[in-house]
Design a protein around this motif. Sequence first.
Motif, PDB file in Angstrom:
ATOM      1  N   ILE A   1       0.858  -1.181   0.000  1.00  0.00           N
ATOM      2  CA  ILE A   1       0.000   0.000   0.000  1.00  0.00           C
ATOM      3  C   ILE A   1       0.894   1.230   0.000  1.00  0.00           C
ATOM      4  CG2 ILE A   1      -1.882  -1.145   1.206  1.00  0.00           C
ATOM      5  CD1 ILE A   1      -1.044   0.256   3.748  1.00  0.00           C
ATOM      6  N   GLU A   2       0.414   2.274  -0.660  1.00  0.00           N
ATOM      7  CA  GLU A   2       1.147   3.540  -0.736  1.00  0.00           C
ATOM      8  C   GLU A   2       0.331   4.609  -0.038  1.00  0.00           C
ATOM      9  OE1 GLU A   2       3.733   5.061  -4.253  1.00  0.00           O
ATOM     10  OE2 GLU A   2       1.776   6.047  -4.458  1.00  0.00           O
ATOM     11  N   ILE A   3       0.925   5.244   0.957  1.00  0.00           N
ATOM     12  CA  ILE A   3       0.246   6.249   1.771  1.00  0.00           C
ATOM     13  C   ILE A   3       0.855   7.606   1.455  1.00  0.00           C
ATOM     14  CG2 ILE A   3      -0.296   6.990   4.117  1.00  0.00           C
ATOM     15  CD1 ILE A   3       0.017   4.116   5.022  1.00  0.00           C
ATOM     16  N   THR A   4       0.001   8.579   1.112  1.00  0.00           N
ATOM     17  CA  THR A   4       0.467   9.938   0.812  1.00  0.00           C
ATOM     18  C   THR A   4       0.009  10.940   1.858  1.00  0.00           C
ATOM     19  OG1 THR A   4      -1.488  10.291  -0.598  1.00  0.00           O
ATOM     20  CG2 THR A   4       0.528   9.491  -1.662  1.00  0.00           C
ATOM     21  N   GLY A   5      -0.844  10.547   2.772  1.00  0.00           N
ATOM     22  CA  GLY A   5      -1.295  11.450   3.822  1.00  0.00           C
ATOM     23  C   GLY A   5      -1.639  10.686   5.084  1.00  0.00           C
ATOM     24  N   VAL A   6      -1.378  11.298   6.224  1.00  0.00           N
ATOM     25  CA  VAL A   6      -1.662  10.679   7.522  1.00  0.00           C
ATOM     26  C   VAL A   6      -2.410  11.678   8.392  1.00  0.00           C
ATOM     27  CG1 VAL A   6       0.356   9.161   7.435  1.00  0.00           C
ATOM     28  CG2 VAL A   6       0.570  11.429   8.439  1.00  0.00           C
ATOM     29  N   PRO A   7      -3.114  11.204   9.423  1.00  0.00           N
ATOM     30  CA  PRO A   7      -3.808  12.140  10.318  1.00  0.00           C
ATOM     31  C   PRO A   7      -2.832  13.101  10.987  1.00  0.00           C
ATOM     32  CG  PRO A   7      -4.589   9.897  10.662  1.00  0.00           C
ATOM     33  CD  PRO A   7      -3.395   9.799   9.762  1.00  0.00           C
ATOM     34  N   ILE A   8      -3.353  14.237  11.383  1.00  0.00           N
ATOM     35  CA  ILE A   8      -2.531  15.232  12.074  1.00  0.00           C
ATOM     36  C   ILE A   8      -2.022  14.637  13.391  1.00  0.00           C
ATOM     37  CG2 ILE A   8      -2.608  17.486  13.210  1.00  0.00           C
ATOM     38  CD1 ILE A   8      -4.479  18.426  11.098  1.00  0.00           C
ATOM     39  N   ASN A   9      -0.804  15.004  13.751  1.00  0.00           N
ATOM     40  CA  ASN A   9      -0.132  14.571  14.981  1.00  0.00           C
ATOM     41  C   ASN A   9       0.274  13.099  14.945  1.00  0.00           C
ATOM     42  OD1 ASN A   9      -0.450  17.149  16.063  1.00  0.00           O
ATOM     43  ND2 ASN A   9      -2.440  16.617  16.972  1.00  0.00           N
ATOM     44  N   VAL A  10       0.226  12.479  13.761  1.00  0.00           N
ATOM     45  CA  VAL A  10       0.707  11.101  13.621  1.00  0.00           C
ATOM     46  C   VAL A  10       2.055  11.146  12.905  1.00  0.00           C
ATOM     47  CG1 VAL A  10       0.297   8.844  12.576  1.00  0.00           C
ATOM     48  CG2 VAL A  10      -1.598  10.119  13.580  1.00  0.00           C
ATOM     49  N   PRO A  11       3.163  10.835  13.587  1.00  0.00           N
ATOM     50  CA  PRO A  11       4.464  10.864  12.914  1.00  0.00           C
ATOM     51  C   PRO A  11       4.574   9.776  11.851  1.00  0.00           C
ATOM     52  CG  PRO A  11       4.678   9.987  15.138  1.00  0.00           C
ATOM     53  CD  PRO A  11       3.271  10.476  15.008  1.00  0.00           C
ATOM     54  N   GLU A  12       5.321  10.077  10.814  1.00  0.00           N
ATOM     55  CA  GLU A  12       5.449   9.130   9.705  1.00  0.00           C
ATOM     56  C   GLU A  12       6.087   7.825  10.156  1.00  0.00           C
ATOM     57  OE1 GLU A  12       7.699   8.902   5.335  1.00  0.00           O
ATOM     58  OE2 GLU A  12       7.560  10.798   6.431  1.00  0.00           O
ATOM     59  N   SER A  13       7.015   7.902  11.106  1.00  0.00           N
ATOM     60  CA  SER A  13       7.698   6.699  11.573  1.00  0.00           C
ATOM     61  C   SER A  13       6.785   5.757  12.344  1.00  0.00           C
ATOM     62  CB  SER A  13       8.892   7.089  12.457  1.00  0.00           C
ATOM     63  OG  SER A  13       8.456   7.854  13.575  1.00  0.00           O
ATOM     64  N   GLU A  14       5.646   6.261  12.831  1.00  0.00           N
ATOM     65  CA  GLU A  14       4.741   5.448  13.633  1.00  0.00           C
ATOM     66  C   GLU A  14       3.627   4.812  12.808  1.00  0.00           C
ATOM     67  OE1 GLU A  14       4.934   4.849  16.944  1.00  0.00           O
ATOM     68  OE2 GLU A  14       6.821   5.948  17.097  1.00  0.00           O
ATOM     69  N   VAL A  15       3.553   5.122  11.519  1.00  0.00           N
ATOM     70  CA  VAL A  15       2.419   4.650  10.711  1.00  0.00           C
ATOM     71  C   VAL A  15       2.388   3.135  10.633  1.00  0.00           C
ATOM     72  CG1 VAL A  15       1.409   4.667   8.398  1.00  0.00           C
ATOM     73  CG2 VAL A  15       2.295   6.778   9.378  1.00  0.00           C
ATOM     74  N   SER A  16       3.539   2.511  10.359  1.00  0.00           N
ATOM     75  CA  SER A  16       3.571   1.053  10.238  1.00  0.00           C
ATOM     76  C   SER A  16       3.219   0.388  11.557  1.00  0.00           C
ATOM     77  CB  SER A  16       4.959   0.593   9.774  1.00  0.00           C
ATOM     78  OG  SER A  16       5.955   0.983  10.706  1.00  0.00           O
ATOM     79  N   ILE A  17       3.692   0.951  12.680  1.00  0.00           N
ATOM     80  CA  ILE A  17       3.366   0.390  13.995  1.00  0.00           C
ATOM     81  C   ILE A  17       1.876   0.496  14.268  1.00  0.00           C
ATOM     82  CG2 ILE A  17       3.807   0.604  16.473  1.00  0.00           C
ATOM     83  CD1 ILE A  17       6.566   1.687  15.811  1.00  0.00           C
ATOM     84  N   ILE A  18       1.280   1.630  13.910  1.00  0.00           N
ATOM     85  CA  ILE A  18      -0.156   1.836  14.138  1.00  0.00           C
ATOM     86  C   ILE A  18      -0.974   0.833  13.331  1.00  0.00           C
ATOM     87  CG2 ILE A  18      -2.052   3.450  13.750  1.00  0.00           C
ATOM     88  CD1 ILE A  18      -0.068   5.708  14.406  1.00  0.00           C
ATOM     89  N   LEU A  19      -0.614   0.630  12.069  1.00  0.00           N
ATOM     90  CA  LEU A  19      -1.375  -0.296  11.229  1.00  0.00           C
ATOM     91  C   LEU A  19      -1.192  -1.742  11.684  1.00  0.00           C
ATOM     92  CD1 LEU A  19      -0.867   1.235   7.664  1.00  0.00           C
ATOM     93  CD2 LEU A  19      -2.814   1.488   9.215  1.00  0.00           C
ATOM     94  N   GLU A  20       0.020  -2.106  12.134  1.00  0.00           N
ATOM     95  CA  GLU A  20       0.229  -3.464  12.644  1.00  0.00           C
ATOM     96  C   GLU A  20      -0.588  -3.697  13.909  1.00  0.00           C
ATOM     97  OE1 GLU A  20       4.340  -4.213  13.227  1.00  0.00           O
ATOM     98  OE2 GLU A  20       4.849  -4.185  11.086  1.00  0.00           O
ATOM     99  N   GLN A  21      -0.642  -2.688  14.784  1.00  0.00           N
ATOM    100  CA  GLN A  21      -1.450  -2.819  15.999  1.00  0.00           C
ATOM    101  C   GLN A  21      -2.929  -2.933  15.651  1.00  0.00           C
ATOM    102  OE1 GLN A  21      -0.292  -3.005  19.317  1.00  0.00           O
ATOM    103  NE2 GLN A  21      -2.417  -3.605  19.602  1.00  0.00           N
ATOM    104  N   LEU A  22      -3.353  -2.189  14.642  1.00  0.00           N
ATOM    105  CA  LEU A  22      -4.745  -2.252  14.206  1.00  0.00           C
ATOM    106  C   LEU A  22      -5.081  -3.642  13.683  1.00  0.00           C
ATOM    107  CD1 LEU A  22      -7.455  -0.949  13.497  1.00  0.00           C
ATOM    108  CD2 LEU A  22      -6.437  -0.165  11.363  1.00  0.00           C
ATOM    109  N   ILE A  23      -4.180  -4.206  12.884  1.00  0.00           N
ATOM    110  CA  ILE A  23      -4.419  -5.555  12.356  1.00  0.00           C
ATOM    111  C   ILE A  23      -4.504  -6.561  13.494  1.00  0.00           C
ATOM    112  CG2 ILE A  23      -3.378  -7.404  10.987  1.00  0.00           C
ATOM    113  CD1 ILE A  23      -2.203  -5.205   9.183  1.00  0.00           C
ATOM    114  N   SER A  24      -3.612  -6.429  14.473  1.00  0.00           N
ATOM    115  CA  SER A  24      -3.647  -7.335  15.623  1.00  0.00           C
ATOM    116  C   SER A  24      -4.956  -7.213  16.389  1.00  0.00           C
ATOM    117  CB  SER A  24      -2.467  -7.041  16.544  1.00  0.00           C
ATOM    118  OG  SER A  24      -2.529  -7.808  17.724  1.00  0.00           O
ATOM    119  N   ASP A  25      -5.421  -5.994  16.607  1.00  0.00           N
ATOM    120  CA  ASP A  25      -6.674  -5.795  17.337  1.00  0.00           C
ATOM    121  C   ASP A  25      -7.855  -6.377  16.573  1.00  0.00           C
ATOM    122  OD1 ASP A  25      -5.316  -4.553  19.350  1.00  0.00           O
ATOM    123  OD2 ASP A  25      -5.671  -2.529  18.602  1.00  0.00           O
TER     124      ASP A  25
END
Length: 619
Positions: A522-546
Amino acid sequence: MADIIQLLPDHVANQIAAGEVVQRPASVVKELLENSIDAGGTSIKLIVKDAGKTLIQVIDNGKGMSATDARLSFERHATSKIRSAEDLFSLNTKGFRGEALASIAAIAHVELKTKQDQDELGTVIEIEGSDIKNQELVVTPTGTSLCVKHLFFNIPARRNFLKSNNVELRHIVDEFHRLALAHPDIEFLMYHNGSESFNLPISNYRQRVVNIFGNKTNEKLVPVEEETEVLKISGFVGKPEFAKRTRTEQFFFVNNRFIKSPYLNHSINAAFEGLIKDGSHPSYFLNLTVDPKSIDINIHPTKTEIKFDDEHTLYAILRSAVKHSLGQFNIAPVLDFDRDRNLDTPYDFENKKATTPSVEVDRSFNPFQEEKIQSKSNSYSSSYRKEPASQWESLYVGLESKGTKTENDFSEIQFESQPENESLFNGDKQVETTQRTYQLHNKYIISTIKSGMMILDQHRAHQRVLYEGLLKHLTVKESVSQQLLFPLNLDFSSSEMGILNNLKEDLEHTGFVFSSFKDQTIEITGVPINVPESEVSIILEQLISDVEHEVPDSNFSATDLLAKSLAKSLAIKTGQSLTQLEQEHLVNSLFACKEPTVSPTNKVTFITMNVDDFDKKFI
């Protein structure tokens, strides 16, 4: 008194046994795939509809069964794998109890078609709830095709306990992965609702792992090879930098059988100690080969738990083998006392002696005097004239003429001052500057209240604030996102891509912008405000786990789960220091929420202590 003990009818006994063997559609998939593997099939096809609730069909090209064997296979404890109790300790097959087909036939509509290679015609048997409806000859290819329809049709209570289709399908995919990884020499295909989910050709073990978990997995794998008299280990572990927050990529196989062993899992974690962060889990795909007489697999109906004769030895060997592989491939730091010539200085100084540099100092040099300096050298000579240094009196030249106006200049200075604002009330004009909040151990925020003191958990409180804000964005479908300077490409497995694809629309409402959604990238060109780019993969992995562990059913919505997962990932962590302004803002934001007392997971966000409670401590 009349006798009250009686034997259960066969169909009732089979339904009771089915409660142990068949817990959900994935249990049926596991049993049927194992039967096809035991039958020697080299190509196995799994067809599923409605996550197995409507149809589960397994087709193989194995050796098939005769008409008599086909009929006996649905009887309880009918098996071709063992003849005596001693055979339980020398098993090399998947199934051996003879309970699977009898249990499945007791709670579903089953159609079996089978044919041996030497026979011209095969056999078809139709069973509904342990009742044989039809058995006759049929034209069918060599091998076996077993079709299970309407699972739990005669036990509606069990059917009502099944989860949503997404949950049940994930359990089926898990079982499919386990058996496909254990047998890379067999071709596996899977279809769900008419579309192809997996096409795994015959390959080596590394390629099988890559085919299941994505092409990017290849660069993450570190081979592990060890052979001793007790244990043979082969397979791969993941590099520490690719450790995940979930345990989805952890597989142990003992004699080609998937097992769960917390004890052996601890040995892997011990090998990775100091290489991965807390809360992360290493990936591993390890095959263990041991003497069948040294294990007991007949301790659980699903046969996923094994009892070893000497677990301590296996623990030590496994830990050292993984640690050796990480060091051998320069993943972990090691001590090597053999000199590597590649690290030597590339210049030849063997015949040269070290020379002490000479320093010449002109002790007669005085920077405050005018003089000529002559510099001499062995190779050349040169001279230069130093310009006369300015006298210190010259620094004050011109100030004498301004001395008479000094007093007049100060008298003309004007000061601007802002008039003091009067207090809104006729009380004390003194501005209150006392600190109202304090942070304790970078975990709790303490605030004073009229009755005493309030202690607030900063992580849970921020979860509640983010949760309600995310719910609002998801409901109103209006969010603000920040564009990335460079697109972010993330790789996921096929099953993870399916989860993200289902949540794509909701993720876009929270502020994520997806430019492409390919097979495994997947290619991401925008993220929510206050979400650092380095944390995007961690956030999505946690979401998949949940989603995998808490998938919404009828009582929950995907929106609610998404908001909970994102709030948990984005909330302020324990140990993070907050400024005075941030502390007060968090307290005010919490009490502006609709439910400030509990976090999204129904845990207390704050407690209060009265002054009376403190007074009692000093009695």
